[in-house]
Design a protein around this motif. Structure first.
Motif, PDB file in Angstrom:
ATOM      1  N   HIS A 130       0.766  -1.124  -0.001  1.00 53.12           N
ATOM      2  CA  HIS A 130       0.093  -0.019  -0.103  1.00 53.12           C
ATOM      3  C   HIS A 130       0.823   1.101   0.033  1.00 53.12           C
ATOM      4  O   HIS A 130       1.481   1.294   0.845  1.00 53.12           O
ATOM      5  N   ASN A 131       1.045   1.879  -1.165  1.00 46.66           N
ATOM      6  CA  ASN A 131       1.650   3.140  -1.249  1.00 46.66           C
ATOM      7  C   ASN A 131       3.196   3.078  -0.775  1.00 46.66           C
ATOM      8  O   ASN A 131       3.864   3.526  -0.081  1.00 46.66           O
ATOM      9  N   GLU A 132       3.817   1.803  -1.444  1.00 48.75           N
ATOM     10  CA  GLU A 132       5.289   1.422  -1.400  1.00 48.75           C
ATOM     11  C   GLU A 132       6.157   1.791  -2.241  1.00 48.75           C
ATOM     12  O   GLU A 132       7.176   1.234  -2.282  1.00 48.75           O
ATOM     13  N   GLU A 133       5.956   2.950  -3.046  1.00 48.83           N
ATOM     14  CA  GLU A 133       6.792   3.427  -4.341  1.00 48.83           C
ATOM     15  C   GLU A 133       8.108   3.481  -3.613  1.00 48.83           C
ATOM     16  O   GLU A 133       9.151   3.294  -4.540  1.00 48.83           O
ATOM     17  N   ALA A 134       8.363   3.942  -2.375  1.00 47.23           N
ATOM     18  CA  ALA A 134       9.793   4.280  -1.806  1.00 47.23           C
ATOM     19  C   ALA A 134      10.455   3.293  -1.648  1.00 47.23           C
ATOM     20  O   ALA A 134      11.847   3.363  -1.754  1.00 47.23           O
ATOM     21  N   CYS A 144      -3.612   1.844  -3.807  1.00 50.65           N
ATOM     22  CA  CYS A 144      -2.436   2.827  -3.963  1.00 50.65           C
ATOM     23  C   CYS A 144      -2.812   4.083  -4.707  1.00 50.65           C
ATOM     24  O   CYS A 144      -3.432   4.197  -5.643  1.00 50.65           O
ATOM     25  N   SER A 145      -2.335   5.148  -4.103  1.00 57.55           N
ATOM     26  CA  SER A 145      -2.203   6.609  -4.890  1.00 57.55           C
ATOM     27  C   SER A 145      -1.041   6.981  -5.416  1.00 57.55           C
ATOM     28  O   SER A 145      -0.712   8.063  -5.834  1.00 57.55           O
ATOM     29  N   ASP A 146       0.296   5.954  -5.445  1.00 61.10           N
ATOM     30  CA  ASP A 146       1.343   6.438  -5.835  1.00 61.10           C
ATOM     31  C   ASP A 146       1.572   5.442  -7.097  1.00 61.10           C
ATOM     32  O   ASP A 146       0.881   4.886  -7.654  1.00 61.10           O
ATOM     33  N   ARG A 147       2.958   5.204  -7.303  1.00 58.30           N
ATOM     34  CA  ARG A 147       3.266   4.359  -8.326  1.00 58.30           C
ATOM     35  C   ARG A 147       3.994   3.090  -8.086  1.00 58.30           C
ATOM     36  O   ARG A 147       4.555   2.461  -8.616  1.00 58.30           O
ATOM     37  N   THR A 148       3.485   2.535  -6.783  1.00 57.03           N
ATOM     38  CA  THR A 148       3.831   1.216  -6.601  1.00 57.03           C
ATOM     39  C   THR A 148       3.594   0.383  -7.664  1.00 57.03           C
ATOM     40  O   THR A 148       4.442  -0.525  -7.899  1.00 57.03           O
ATOM     41  N   THR A 185       5.052   5.405   7.983  1.00 52.73           N
ATOM     42  CA  THR A 185       5.982   5.840   6.878  1.00 52.73           C
ATOM     43  C   THR A 185       7.086   6.267   7.407  1.00 52.73           C
ATOM     44  O   THR A 185       8.156   6.743   6.409  1.00 52.73           O
ATOM     45  N   GLN A 224      14.349   4.698   0.911  1.00 51.63           N
ATOM     46  CA  GLN A 224      14.757   4.087  -0.395  1.00 51.63           C
ATOM     47  C   GLN A 224      15.441   2.766  -0.266  1.00 51.63           C
ATOM     48  O   GLN A 224      16.903   3.033  -0.441  1.00 51.63           O
TER      49      GLN A 224
END
Length: 301
Positions: free
Chosen positions: A30-34, A61-65, A293, A298
């Protein structure tokens, strides 16, 4: 299951030699793009193409995961429905083989550790297993660092499948855990489904876990732990960590496994935790929680 899920299958999903993958790996995210790219890079480094059947479940997700996971060449399932338990069920439903590895997106696990876990799962009588955690304390404050050191020592005898970000189920073990209910502590639920002789900690496997970097973040996590433990108790499964006693802390100090200063930091945080618990209870007892978070970075570069 009524929620819509979209699965992306990369063109090359099987092994080049035609054999089956040695394990399926489910990564709820869930929103783990980083962190997802670094985690997948470490998981797949040194593997034969298709050696692991990996599926990332990008939930709400609202990011690029999802996009980042696809770029790593693994299967991706997307769902608008939030919740880790739901993500685990979706990912589990697409798995192609046993044993199955359930891996938190912010925890790193190398290919050699996966192979060691798979080998352990093949031992007679073993239904579930987990690695030994290695704590990444980079950026962790000195009080939090000492507190984590003590806490790790206290829960180590009870940990097994819970609290290390990874657990592995054989086909027989899978029947004890799935279908997974909507629990906060999925690893605690898994842990409680096995007798001690049926679950093993594999010393040849390690997971890299990033604990809370600050005392504030740790206290927020404790809210989730308490809610998860309470829920498990209501479902008839006791918490994996058991009841931690102050006498155990005294034993650690006496045996010089931790220093008096370490113990003092731990006790201070424990008192803060209990005070906050009483305060929240007096205000109605219902608390909201979410992902921490603050420990994200990274991962893997």
């Amino acid at each position: 299951m009524n929620d819509a899920a979209d699965e992306h299958v990369p063109p090359k999903s099987g092994r080049a030699d035609g054999r089956q993958p040695i394990a399926s790996v489910v990564v709820p995210a869930h929103n783990e793009e980083a962190v997802i790219a670094g985690g997948l890079r470490r998981l797949l480094a040194g593997t034969v193409p298709g050696e692991f059947d990996v599926v990332v479940v990008a939930n709400a997700c609202s990011d690029r995961t999802a996009e980042v996971a696809r770029q790593a060449g693994v299967r991706v399932v997307e769902t608008p429905v939030p919740g880790k338990a739901n993500a685990l069920r979706l990912g589990d439903g697409t798995c192609r083989t046993f044993p199955r590895v359930y891996l938190d997106a912010d925890v790193e696990l190398g290919a050699a550790s996966v192979r060691a876990l798979v080998a352990a799962a093949e031992r007679p009588g073993v239904l579930a297993c987990a690695p030994v955690p290695v704590w990444d304390l980079d950026g962790v404050g000195w009080v939090a660092r000492r507190m984590h050191k003590v806490h790790d020592q206290l829960i180590a005898p009870f940990r097994a499948l819970a609290g290390v970000g990874v657990y592995v189920l054989t086909e027989r073990g899978h029947a004890r855990v799935f279908p997974l209910p909507d629990v906060i502590s999925d690893d605690g639920w898994a842990h409680g489904g096995f007798a001690p002789h049926e679950r093993v900690v594999v010393t040849g496997a390690q997971s890299l876990v990033r604990p809370a970097r600050t005392i504030s973040a740790h206290l927020n996590r404790r809210v989730r732990v308490r809610l998860g433990n309470r829920q498990l108790a209501e479902l008839g499964r006791s918490a994996a960590e058991g009841r931690l006693r102050l006498s155990s802390l005294g034993t650690l100090v006496a045996r010089r496994k931790v220093s008096p200063l370490d113990a003092g930091c731990y006790l201070t945080v424990l008192l803060m935790d209990r005070a906050l618990t009483r305060m929240r209870a007096s205000r109605g007892g219902q608390v909201a929680w979410g992902a921490d978070t603050g420990s994200r970075s990274q991962a893997g570069g």
